[in-house]
Design an enzyme around this catalytic site. Structure first.
Site, mmCIF file in Angstrom:
data_model
loop_
_atom_site.group_PDB
_atom_site.id
_atom_site.type_symbol
_atom_site.label_atom_id
_atom_site.label_comp_id
_atom_site.label_asym_id
_atom_site.label_seq_id
_atom_site.Cartn_x
_atom_site.Cartn_y
_atom_site.Cartn_z
ATOM 1 N N ALA A 74 -84.214 -6.811 119.856
ATOM 2 C CA ALA A 74 -84.510 -5.450 119.407
ATOM 3 C C ALA A 74 -85.208 -5.436 118.050
ATOM 4 C CB ALA A 74 -83.231 -4.616 119.353
ATOM 5 N N THR A 75 -84.858 -6.347 117.167
ATOM 6 C CA THR A 75 -85.502 -6.379 115.851
ATOM 7 C C THR A 75 -87.015 -6.537 116.014
ATOM 8 O OG1 THR A 75 -83.520 -7.290 114.819
ATOM 9 C CG2 THR A 75 -85.604 -7.576 113.627
ATOM 10 N N ASN A 154 -74.742 2.123 115.731
ATOM 11 C CA ASN A 154 -74.001 0.885 115.957
ATOM 12 C C ASN A 154 -72.712 0.779 115.153
ATOM 13 O OD1 ASN A 154 -76.261 0.727 113.995
ATOM 14 N ND2 ASN A 154 -75.291 -1.205 113.434
ATOM 15 N N GLN A 182 -77.840 0.116 121.247
ATOM 16 C CA GLN A 182 -76.419 0.322 121.564
ATOM 17 C C GLN A 182 -76.233 1.215 122.781
ATOM 18 O OE1 GLN A 182 -73.728 -1.069 120.196
ATOM 19 N NE2 GLN A 182 -74.818 -2.167 118.584
ATOM 20 N N HIS A 204 -78.705 -9.157 124.334
ATOM 21 C CA HIS A 204 -77.338 -9.587 123.991
ATOM 22 C C HIS A 204 -76.385 -8.450 123.651
ATOM 23 C CE1 HIS A 204 -77.091 -9.375 119.468
ATOM 24 N NE2 HIS A 204 -78.399 -9.301 119.588
ATOM 25 N N THR A 243 -95.312 -17.875 124.704
ATOM 26 C CA THR A 243 -94.776 -18.231 126.017
ATOM 27 C C THR A 243 -93.489 -17.465 126.286
ATOM 28 O OG1 THR A 243 -95.752 -20.422 125.854
ATOM 29 C CG2 THR A 243 -93.921 -20.166 127.409
ATOM 30 N N CYS A 329 -74.262 -6.820 111.234
ATOM 31 C CA CYS A 329 -75.661 -7.189 111.089
ATOM 32 C C CYS A 329 -76.036 -7.330 109.621
ATOM 33 C CB CYS A 329 -76.562 -6.132 111.720
ATOM 34 S SG CYS A 329 -76.125 -5.804 113.417
HETATM 35 C C1 LIG Z 1 -78.061 -5.220 117.285
HETATM 36 C C2 LIG Z 1 -78.942 -4.086 116.942
HETATM 37 C C3 LIG Z 1 -80.284 -4.296 116.596
HETATM 38 C C4 LIG Z 1 -80.881 -5.678 116.484
HETATM 39 O O1 LIG Z 1 -80.948 -6.273 117.739
HETATM 40 P P1 LIG Z 1 -81.360 -7.821 117.907
HETATM 41 O O2 LIG Z 1 -81.650 -7.957 119.353
HETATM 42 O O3 LIG Z 1 -80.150 -8.588 117.488
HETATM 43 O O4 LIG Z 1 -82.533 -8.082 117.044
HETATM 44 C C5 LIG Z 1 -81.058 -3.191 116.330
HETATM 45 N N1 LIG Z 1 -80.561 -1.942 116.399
HETATM 46 C C6 LIG Z 1 -79.275 -1.703 116.737
HETATM 47 C C7 LIG Z 1 -78.784 -0.303 116.811
HETATM 48 C C8 LIG Z 1 -78.421 -2.760 117.014
HETATM 49 O O5 LIG Z 1 -77.166 -2.522 117.331
#
Ligand SMILES: *Cc1c(COP(=O)(O)O)cnc(C)c1O
Length: 401
Positions: A74-75, A154, A182, A204, A243, A329
């Site tokens: 997500a980042t 989150n 989330q 994840h 890739t 985080c």
């Molecule tokens: C965990 C999280 C992220 C980051 O996700 P990653 O896949 O670990 O980079 C971003 N936004 C929210 C709301 C999250 O809970």
């Protein structure tokens, strides 16, 4: 069944579902091909698996497969969405709207963009962590290019009025991105119904593996254009070179398939367990405050302040319960949670707060065990505080003011 330590930190990450792992394993073994190898069976098999995963992920959110771009998480999706749109829309405007309680992936990306001349409005939330759609509407100006508002928080689980915000953005001609990391797999998210233009989410956090994520990019009405942030071989239609993580994509696809089938039932069970956790704790302890919105909230979240304690000490004293204080985080930088601050908590209250996150593999027995451990530990901590100094009494008095 109780598995020690009891895992109640599902907002930080989720375990890989055994069915997800099974689906992934062949792609580490004999089906190891590169999905962009066009000349042989190994490549074709990998590509077919990736496309099947893309279809499953799209199905979970009401998108079509070609609107899903795979990333590392997500980042990365958030960086690509925000920077990609900002760069592409520079000639049309430089104003972005977001919220104070966003994840650092959004806030830090916005701060980066501010350094490059973009103007960012950080909207405040109310005491439940809620943002009103009218705040967004009032903040939109002639040069606004993007609104980025998280689907569900989150830390405190508060859910944003996505459909209302989406409608406003669409009618004002402003793009709408949501960090739904989330939310996807936990509550229904429909990009069509909600007028979402871009959406970031992660493997994840939905029982898939780490290191894979997705960005939904609307392909029609309107078609979204963004500038790629990774240059290279032109993978993912030039939007994200590199890739493909084939086993990761396969795992995220299987996770999406399972979520689509099981989410409705799972949500009810987990919400019931969460409510039992909160009522079990509240029945036996005074001065506990549960944060977030009473109804518009994630089914699996409980963020609780235990007045007169410190979360760090509580966690040390109950090592067989895995919870988090503030946001895991950001534990690399131990600052008080910006989310709890934004809903009006004082520093001592923030430091006395624990986040519980329940999930697919949480059992009723684990919840009863956690209630017992929390109650016992908080009582002991308060007794100790009372015996050694007056901090407890003072802090309780302050929170009453
Ligand atoms: C965990 C999280 C992220 C980051 O996700 P990653 O896949 O670990 O980079 C971003 N936004 C929210 C709301 C999250 O809970």
């Amino acid at each position: 069944m109780i598995r020690i330590p009891v895992y109640l930190d599902y907002h930080s990450t989720t375990p890989v579902d055994p069915r997800v792992l099974e689906a992934m394993l062949p792609y580490f073994r004999d089906r190891f091909g590169n999905a962009s190898s066009r000349n042989h069976e190994y490549g074709w098999v990998a590509e077919a698996a990736v496309e099947s995963a893309r279809t499953k992920i799209a199905g979970l959110i009401g998108a079509s497969a070609k609107e899903i771009v795979f990333t590392s998480g997500a980042t990365e999706s958030i960086n690509l969405a925000l920077k990609g749109v900002a760069e592409n829309a520079r000639s049309r405007g430089n104003h972005i709207i977001t919220v104070e309680t966003e994840h650092s992936a959004v806030l830090d990306t916005c701060r980066h963009l501010e350094k490059y001349g973009y103007r960012v409005t950080y909207l405040p939330v109310d005491a439940t962590g809620k943002i009103q759609a009218t705040q967004v509407s009032d903040a939109i100006a002639g040069d606004t290019i993007l609104v980025s508002i998280m689907a569900a928080n989150n830390e405190i689980g508060t859910i944003a009025p996505l459909a209302e915000i989406g409608r406003i953005c669409r009618s004002r001609g402003v793009l709408f991105h949501t960090d739904a990391t989330q939310a996807v797999g936990r509550i229904p998210v429909e990009v069509g119904l909600m007028n979402i233009d871009l959406m970031s989410f992660s493997g994840h956090k939905m029982y898939g593996p780490k290191g894979i994520g997705a960005l939904y990019i609307r392909s029609a009405h309107p078609m979204i254009h963004l500038s790629q942030q990774m240059d290279g071989g032109g993978h993912e239609r030039g939007i994200r070179s590199g890739t493909l993580n084939v086993p990761g994509a396969v795992g995220m696809g299987e996770a999406a398939r399972i979520a689509r089938v099981e989410m409705a039932e799972e949500t009810i069970r987990i919400a019931r367990q969460r409510d039992r956790l909160v009522s079990g704790i509240s029945a036996q302890l005074d001065d506990v405050h549960v944060h977030g919105h009473p109804t518009d909230r994630l089914p699996n979240n409980a963020n609780i302040t235990f007045a007169g304690t410190t979360a760090d000490r509580l966690m040390m004293d109950m090592k067989d319960i895995a919870v988090s204080s503030g946001s895991a985080c950001s534990t690399a930088s131990p600052k008080p949670s910006h989310v709890l601050r934004a809903i009006g908590l004082h520093n001592d209250e923030i430091q006395a707060s624990l986040r519980f996150g329940l999930g697919r593999f949480t059992t009723d027995e684990e919840i009863e065990y956690a209630i017992m451990q929390v109650v016992r530990t908080v009582k002991a901590a308060r007794k100790r505080a009372k015996g050694t100094d007056r901090t407890y009494v003072q802090q309780v008095d302050e929170t009453r003011n």
